[in-house]
Scaffold this active site. Structure first.
Site, PDB file in Angstrom:
ATOM      1  CG  ASN A  81     -13.823 -25.949 -29.645  1.00 42.28           C
ATOM      2  OD1 ASN A  81     -14.933 -26.449 -29.763  1.00 42.28           O
ATOM      3  ND2 ASN A  81     -13.125 -25.524 -30.680  1.00 42.28           N
ATOM      4  CG  HIS A  82     -15.761 -25.549 -22.156  1.00 44.84           C
ATOM      5  ND1 HIS A  82     -16.470 -25.537 -20.976  1.00 44.84           N
ATOM      6  CD2 HIS A  82     -16.228 -24.489 -22.877  1.00 44.84           C
ATOM      7  CE1 HIS A  82     -17.328 -24.532 -20.987  1.00 44.84           C
ATOM      8  NE2 HIS A  82     -17.197 -23.890 -22.138  1.00 44.84           N
ATOM      9  CB  THR A  83      -8.987 -27.108 -22.691  1.00 43.21           C
ATOM     10  OG1 THR A  83      -7.890 -27.972 -22.980  1.00 43.21           O
ATOM     11  CG2 THR A  83      -9.114 -26.947 -21.182  1.00 43.21           C
ATOM     12  CB  THR A  89     -15.606 -29.613 -19.134  1.00 46.21           C
ATOM     13  OG1 THR A  89     -16.671 -29.694 -18.189  1.00 46.21           O
ATOM     14  CG2 THR A  89     -15.292 -30.985 -19.702  1.00 46.21           C
TER      15      THR A  89
END
Length: 211
Positions: A81-83, A89
């Site tokens: 889950n890339h922040t 991203t």
């Protein structure tokens, strides 16, 4: 009857008791839960099906008893889950050496949504994807190639991308009675004697132990 053996069926090397092939301490699987894989060796479940599950994040995969997991089902964890808190991203914190960043901040590269928790007697269909932070209730059915991004209520059937409820398997009254009964926690001798009543849908007999 031995839930600790690897292969529950003679001559079938595509189906395993999942608990018997798990080695990671952050994966917990209940007795008699099965995984079938006709593409890869089912003993490689941790490598092939539990993805982005890195020790640094301390998130867990918890699967209950008597679940049926079909070939290709995937569990996608938080490190994927890339922040979304960042303007980009790109996962700069993962490449701390390249960008002269603090190694201690590496976990800020992703958003942590929590564990994946699968209840008991859950059927997860072919190529379904379960995302981080999702809890699936007892008795639920996850349709083929569904992508589950939100919690699934007990005894619900869900499908689609993203997965949505199609219907409940039973009436609210029966669901409540099944959740109270929790037959999967009975000893194996009692379950063996109850199989016909379970398969016949004879809930009255199960509740009153007329088996």
């Amino acid at each position: 009857m031995n839930p600790k053996k690897i292969y529950p069926r003679s001559g079938d090397n595509q189906t395993v008791y999942l608990k018997s092939v798990i080695t990671r301490p952050n994966i917990e699987v209940g007795d008699f839960t099965i995984y079938n894989d006709f593409v890869n060796d089912p003993r490689g479940f941790e490598k092939n099906n539990v993805l982005y599950h890195y020790p640094i994040n301390h998130d867990r995969l918890i699967i209950g008893k008597f679940c049926s997991i079909a070939c290709g089902a995937k569990f996608i964890f938080n490190c994927a889950n890339h922040t979304l808190k960042s303007l980009s991203t790109y996962t700069f914190p993962l490449f701390f050496e390249e960008w002269d960043l603090s190694k201690s901040d590496v976990a800020s590269a992703w958003d942590n949504k929590g564990d994946i928790v699968i209840g008991n007697d859950v059927w997860i269909g072919y190529d379904a994807v379960i995302m981080a932070g999702v809890t699936i209730g007892d008795g639920a059915i996850i349709g083929t190639q569904a992508v589950v991004t939100k919690d699934v209520e007990p005894y619900s059937i869900v499908g689609g991308i993203p997965a949505k409820e199609i219907r409940k398997r039973f009436s609210p009254d029966i669901i409540a009675r099944l959740q109270k009964l929790q037959w999967w926690n009975w000893d194996t001798a009692k379950i063996r004697n109850s199989i016909k009543a379970i398969q016949d849908g004879d809930l009255d007999s199960l509740e009153h132990h007329i088996i």
